[in-house]
Design a protein around this motif. Sequence first.
Motif, PDB file in Angstrom:
ATOM      1  N   ASN A 108      28.062 -18.369   2.783  1.00  0.00           N
ATOM      2  CA  ASN A 108      28.694 -18.279   1.462  1.00  0.00           C
ATOM      3  C   ASN A 108      27.814 -18.900   0.374  1.00  0.00           C
ATOM      4  N   TYR A 109      26.938 -19.808   0.785  1.00  0.00           N
ATOM      5  CA  TYR A 109      26.000 -20.408  -0.170  1.00  0.00           C
ATOM      6  C   TYR A 109      24.663 -19.665  -0.185  1.00  0.00           C
ATOM      7  N   GLU A 143      23.911 -16.449  -2.208  1.00  0.00           N
ATOM      8  CA  GLU A 143      23.654 -16.517  -3.649  1.00  0.00           C
ATOM      9  C   GLU A 143      22.193 -16.826  -3.980  1.00  0.00           C
ATOM     10  N   ARG A 164      24.704 -19.870 -14.583  1.00  0.00           N
ATOM     11  CA  ARG A 164      25.750 -19.332 -13.704  1.00  0.00           C
ATOM     12  C   ARG A 164      27.031 -20.170 -13.764  1.00  0.00           C
ATOM     13  N   GLN A 176      30.839 -18.925 -15.217  1.00  0.00           N
ATOM     14  CA  GLN A 176      32.116 -19.136 -14.523  1.00  0.00           C
ATOM     15  C   GLN A 176      33.091 -19.965 -15.354  1.00  0.00           C
ATOM     16  N   ASN A 204      36.848 -19.365 -13.519  1.00  0.00           N
ATOM     17  CA  ASN A 204      36.899 -19.213 -12.068  1.00  0.00           C
ATOM     18  C   ASN A 204      36.216 -20.431 -11.440  1.00  0.00           C
ATOM     19  N   TYR A 205      36.981 -21.499 -11.230  1.00  0.00           N
ATOM     20  CA  TYR A 205      36.387 -22.779 -10.874  1.00  0.00           C
ATOM     21  C   TYR A 205      36.010 -22.895  -9.397  1.00  0.00           C
ATOM     22  N   ILE A 206      36.729 -22.177  -8.529  1.00  0.00           N
ATOM     23  CA  ILE A 206      36.362 -22.184  -7.103  1.00  0.00           C
ATOM     24  C   ILE A 206      35.015 -21.492  -6.927  1.00  0.00           C
ATOM     25  N   GLU A 207      34.846 -20.350  -7.600  1.00  0.00           N
ATOM     26  CA  GLU A 207      33.568 -19.632  -7.552  1.00  0.00           C
ATOM     27  C   GLU A 207      32.461 -20.472  -8.196  1.00  0.00           C
ATOM     28  N   ARG A 244      31.162 -22.911  -5.646  1.00  0.00           N
ATOM     29  CA  ARG A 244      30.371 -22.232  -4.616  1.00  0.00           C
ATOM     30  C   ARG A 244      28.973 -21.893  -5.137  1.00  0.00           C
ATOM     31  N   ILE A 245      28.913 -21.354  -6.346  1.00  0.00           N
ATOM     32  CA  ILE A 245      27.627 -20.978  -6.932  1.00  0.00           C
ATOM     33  C   ILE A 245      26.773 -22.214  -7.219  1.00  0.00           C
ATOM     34  N   SER A 289      25.371 -23.578  -4.075  1.00  0.00           N
ATOM     35  CA  SER A 289      24.299 -22.717  -3.555  1.00  0.00           C
ATOM     36  C   SER A 289      22.972 -23.086  -4.218  1.00  0.00           C
TER      37      SER A 289
END
Length: 452
Positions: free
Chosen positions: A5-6, A9, A299, A303, A308-311, A314-315, A318
């Motif tokens: 998931n990391y 990206e 990035r 967000q 979109n704080y969960i994304e 994650r970004i 990464s």
Amino acid sequence: MKIHNYTSEFKNNLKLATPIMMGSLGHLLVGLIDDIMVGRLGPIQLAATSLGNSLVFIALSIGIGFSLAITPLIAESDGEGDKQKGRSVFQHGLILTTIIGLAMWVLLLFIKPILYHLDQPEEVVKLAIPYYEIVAFSMIPLMIFQGFKQFTDGLSETKYAMWATILTNVVNVVLNFALIYGFWIFPRLEIVGAAIGTLVSRFVMVIFIYYVLKKRKKFSIYMKKLQLAEISNIVFKKIIKLGFPTALQMLFEVGLFTASVILAGTFGALPQAANQIALKLASTTFMIAVGVGVAATIRVGNQIGLKNYIELRRIAFSNFLLIFIIMFGFAIGFFIFKDLLPLVFTENLEVIQIASSLLVVAGFFQLSDGLQAVVLGGLRGLQDVNVPSFITFVAYWIIGFPVCFYLGRTLNMGPFGIWIGLLTALTSSAVMLFLRFNYLTNKLIQEKNELT
């Protein structure tokens, strides 16, 4: 969460970061070529350009730090899909960077007498003054360019600034060769020629990026000039609120490394030369971290606009993982080639031995230096700058500098002790900034969950 998931990206991160890395490395390369060209004139001329650049570099760091505020605001407006908001931020930012360029030029001229009081040889100061005056004036086009650059970076269009930087580098090298030594119709101006080359190339950089953006339809709405009635103090204040603390962050870091150079110089010419070699190599790898840091800013800013704080987390993570892997590779390289890398700069065995020991420490602080740069980029994307500014001050000057001085001077460990202090400062900064980012992003997610 799975590691994929990391790592998935990494491609998107590098797509944004690579042009910035190339541009930054290009500037370092031209600086090195400048040193080689001027160095052929003699040690006095080389010392004069070094002296002239010392004050300009501090002003440059502050100006660039301030301009970085434009990128997260543009990224946020881009994430929201609000082009009019983006246009307003860009135009106001461009006005501010132009004013800063003018202010820095005037300030550098005002403090010029300091050059006479730095305990430098008279012949060096005499040569440095005309060089300094011309390079100081080049702050104006450079800061105008920064307004354009941070705008395009915020739109994830990092390639345009890279093209402009590459063109500038070519123009600078050609003009330096012609004007330093005298070639064809050009007179031999020596270090004044180097200064003119820098000035002209920076104007070329501005003209090029303006022309490219003006010709592309996708930028047309942004390039439409603000009317007098559209100028807003609110927008100015928002940029200044982000820009001033960011400039302080740059000043704190540049100040610490400048202090390390001065401290190393108290041990003599050879330790200072070794210190410069290690700094040059560490600065080169740091440019990679700068690129990934800007990618994190862009990035994360996108967000924030999308809320979109969960994304976002994650970004951001990464980018943190990406720079950790990259800098780990550099660290291994420093450990393996610590005795060979100094040979690129000198054949003096004592300098090589000292530089080799410093590269061991530099290898360790690759990880913390890279991580703190990218986490700072992430926090900038969150538009959180005041607390990070305080954190960097504490890390560099309350923790790092005393360690540098105590180990280097009091315990007489020399440059090695100074670099242990730098490692302490960068590691402290990385840990505290990461904890700050982790706290803020968890708080954003929690607050959004409570609202829903």
